[in-house]
Scaffold this motif. Structure first.
Motif, short mmCIF file in Angstrom:
data_model
loop_
_atom_site.label_atom_id
_atom_site.label_comp_id
_atom_site.label_asym_id
_atom_site.label_seq_id
_atom_site.Cartn_x
_atom_site.Cartn_y
_atom_site.Cartn_z
N GLU A 76 0.83 -1.21 0.00
CA GLU A 76 0.00 0.00 0.00
C GLU A 76 0.86 1.26 0.00
N GLU A 79 2.30 1.65 -3.44
CA GLU A 79 1.27 2.16 -4.35
C GLU A 79 1.10 3.67 -4.18
N PHE A 91 -2.97 -4.24 -10.38
CA PHE A 91 -2.90 -5.43 -9.55
C PHE A 91 -3.26 -6.67 -10.37
N ASN B 2 -9.47 -6.77 -8.64
CA ASN B 2 -9.51 -5.44 -8.08
C ASN B 2 -8.56 -5.31 -6.89
N ARG B 3 -8.21 -4.08 -6.65
CA ARG B 3 -7.19 -3.74 -5.67
C ARG B 3 -7.51 -4.28 -4.28
#
Lengths: 479, 226
Positions: A76, A79, A91, B2-3
């Protein structure tokens, strides 16, 4: 009939057959003989610069272990920092996902041609066939990888993908592309590739790379190379796409020098590779070269399955190839025999994990457990222990053992737990087999056990038990 | 995928994986792995550059550096040079040195005026790249190139010959010192591209035979001003 070149072209599950062919291939054997004396030797010498090189390995290991424990948080952070620099993050759950994402980016922008730098991760997801299917021409730009691409083969070594080929082979492979007979000379062949690939760099719409590391707190990806093709791929085209296995993240910028000090040393014996690039986003507005867009594709493809299990440590691998160069098995059979994308000792762990244990049941056995791989590994991955774990798992899962062998092991286990039974069994064995095979060796075991004696003899029991001998020598009391 | 799903999957796996954490050595002293240059950093840098296949010349002052650069221009006789704009090169009076020899110069000023295609053509045509560096690392024999306007990444990469001039104040003893400098500058100020160069472009892909110049410059000269 399956040949060497078939195994060089396609992934497969025929470890034994492919190994036999590899051992009979004189040209391959002569290439492989260079490994231990060049790469392996240079690796050992390069680590001598450190007062205690073991500490650097421990440090790298500690960083890897801690990073994986909170991998989600680091991803995270990575990102967020890539986005902050104007990059985009994608992703990909598996290989198909990754290909779809990359093809999608390129299609949206009308890209027709991409330059690629060597990346095992892109081999893993089979990116080139996906690009070709979408009408996009991928050009491999690492010299070894370019040769392999023209030949339609797979890389046979993590670091030196074409190490199985001789100069004469390369001349045969590249001459049709050149439209003339190229000399069997490494320098002149490389010069031809330089000319050929320059036009690729100048006309490509995008550059696709892997990444050796990604730094979470800065959003930087790090690429290590010797040729300069990665720098060209990331400086000339308008788009840069990097494909990253999620285990390659490191948390802090300060972690990077630790890995930069061990990776090149372990891979090729260099203090640093010729070119180390740290890329943080696309080019800034005022700069005159570099890509206008930067995309980072994060790839799982089975990594989370490994992350949550007992073989988690295999994710510490930094793809240096040191375990290949050290392994007596790899040095006899080369990379193609292993069948998967990753070869050598670490491949014998990773391929069953990614591709299924039953289908790759020979790989965990493709080791003498001598420990050379662990000793060479710059992050000290316990490869032999993991191979043993995989063997154990195989026995539980697949009923791999024949019933005789399985019965033999059960009887053995039972006897070892009971002193009386053990004494009886050893007495019996010495009185029967021990007396019958007085040479001390059995050259053929019966039935399902004959695999053992197919290529070596089995030690027969002694004609006398050690305890009886001890007593007869009047050595006094019990041991 | 999806993330959210992706990250949840990683979170679950990372948590389960904590049961299998390995024993690590918790007792690693600060400074482990620090090698440094040792002795005269300029000499050490030159020594390491030679060890990786570059050609290093150590000189005492700018005038001697100018002479050394002049000698290289005589040797290679380039028609065009792709140059950085850098204070050290200004002090060397690089512009005059090139003009005297009628060598055409591409630099960020001339390149910025061109269209995308013309700019690329000009970069590709250069016979020699002339740069300084942001830092040099004595331990490894590396030059550190930080991309910014005036200091293009391709100058040290596209031409077959790369010449760099660095001075004593730019030399750091160890790779770790570079990261201390980056920390000092602030992580928010990391450049879009930082390249460490440690030798001429090389490949060993055929039979481990070392071949230079496969993609980048095959000739790599560094003039070190003490």
């Amino acid at each position: 009939m399956t040949t060497d070149s078939d195994y060089a072209k396609h992934e497969h599950h025929e470890f034994l057959a492919a190994s036999r062919l590899a051992m009979a291939n004189a040209s391959l054997q002569s290439s492989l003989s260079l490994l231990g004396t060049s790469l392996g030797q240079r690796n050992r010498e390069a680590f001598e610069a450190f007062a205690d090189s073991s500490l650097m390995r421990d440090k790298a290991r500690a960083i890897k272990d801690a990073t994986l424990a909170d991998l989600d948080k680091h991803l995270e952070t990575l990102e967020a920092n890539v986005l902050k620099r104007g990059g985009q993050v994608h992703f990909a759950a598996d290989g198909d996902d990754a290909c779809e994402i990359i093809v999608g980016i390129l299609r949206d922008r009308g890209a027709k041609r991409v330059v690629k730098s060597k990346s095992m991760t892109s081999e893993e997801v089979h990116l080139n066939p996906a690009l070709e299917a979408a009408g996009i021409e991928p050009i491999e730009t690492d010299f070894g990888e370019y040769i392999i691409q023209v030949a339609g083969q797979r890389p046979s070594h993590l670091v030196a993908p074409a190490m199985h080929l001789r100069a004469s082979d390369v001349s045969k492979i590249l001459s049709p592309v050149a439209g003339r007979q190229l000399p069997e000379d490494a320098t002149q062949l490389a010069a031809f590739a330089r000319e050929r690939l320059r036009s690729g760099f100048a006309t490509a719409d995008a550059g696709i790379t892997g990444a050796n590391f990604a730094i979470a707190e800065t959003g930087t990806i790090v690429l290590v190379e010797n040729e300069g093709n990665i720098r060209l791929s990331t400086a000339m085209p308008r788009i840069h796409i990097a494909l990253l296995g999620i285990e390659k993240v490191i948390p802090r910028l300060d972690d990077l020098p630790v890995f930069l000090k061990i990776l090149p040393r372990a891979a090729t014996g260099q203090k640093l590779s010729i070119y180390t690039s740290m890329i943080t986003g696309a080019r800034r507005a005022e700069e005159l070269d570099g890509p206008e867009e930067f995309h980072l594709v994060l790839l799982d493809n089975g990594r989370t399955r490994i992350l949550g299990g007992p073989l988690r440590e295999s994710l510490f691998c930094i793809r240096c190839g040191a375990c290949l160069n050290a392994c007596p098995i790899y040095r006899n059979i080369g990379g193609h025999a292993y069948g998967g994308v990753y070869s050598g000792p670490i491949g014998a762990v990773l391929t069953p994990l990614y591709d299924g244990l039953a289908a790759n049941r020979h790989l965990p056995h493709a080791s003498s457990l001598c420990g050379a791989c662990q000793a060479a590994c710059p992050v000290k991955i316990a490869i032999p222990e993991m191979l043993i774990q995989l063997r154990e798992q195989l026995h539980h899962e697949s009923g791999e053992l024949g019933w005789i062998e399985s019965l033999a092991y059960r009887l053995w286990a039972r006897a070892m737990r009971s002193p009386r039974l053990y004494r009886l069994a050893t007495w019996l064995a010495t009185r029967t087999a021990g007396r019958l095979w007085s040479s001390g060796w059995m050259s053929r075991l019966p039935g399902g056990l004959n695999g053992w004696t197919a290529s070596r003899d089995f030690p027969a029991p002694a004609p006398t038990r050690f305890r009886d001998w001890w007593d007869s020598e009047q050595n006094g009391g019990p041991l | 995928m999806n993330r959210e799903e992706f990250l949840t999957r990683v979170r679950t796996a990372a948590a389960a994986g904590r049961a299998y954490r390995v024993d690590v050595n918790a007792d690693i002293p600060d400074g482990a792995g620090y090698v440094g240059g040792g002795g005269d950093l300029a000499v050490c840098l030159a020594h390491e550059i030679a060890a990786v296949g570059g050609q290093a010349t150590v000189v005492d002052d700018l005038a001697a550096a100018r002479t050394a650069l002049g000698a290289l221009l005589e040797l290679y006789r380039p028609r065009s040079a792709f140059c950085w704009q850098h204070p050290l090169l200004d002090r060397l009076q690089l512009d005059e040195l090139l003009a005297e020899r009628k060598i055409a110069q591409s630099n960020s000023q001339s390149l910025a005026a061109l269209s995308y295609d013309a700019r690329r053509k000009s970069m590709l045509a250069a016979d020699i790249g002339i740069t300084s560096a942001s830092f040099a690392i004595a331990e490894t024999g590396s030059l550190v190139m930080i991309a910014q306007r005036g200091q293009e990444r391709l100058a040290s990469l596209l031409p077959p010959v790369h010449v760099a001039i660095v001075e004593r104040a730019q030399i750091l003893p160890d790779l770790f010192d570079l990261f201390a400098e980056l920390r000092r500058a602030g992580y928010d100020n990391l450049p879009s591209n930082l390249a460490m160069i440690t030798g001429p472009s090389k490949t060993g892909d055929i039979e481990m035979t070392l071949t230079t110049g496969v993609h980048g410059p095959g000739k790599w000269h560094v003039i070190v001003v003490r």
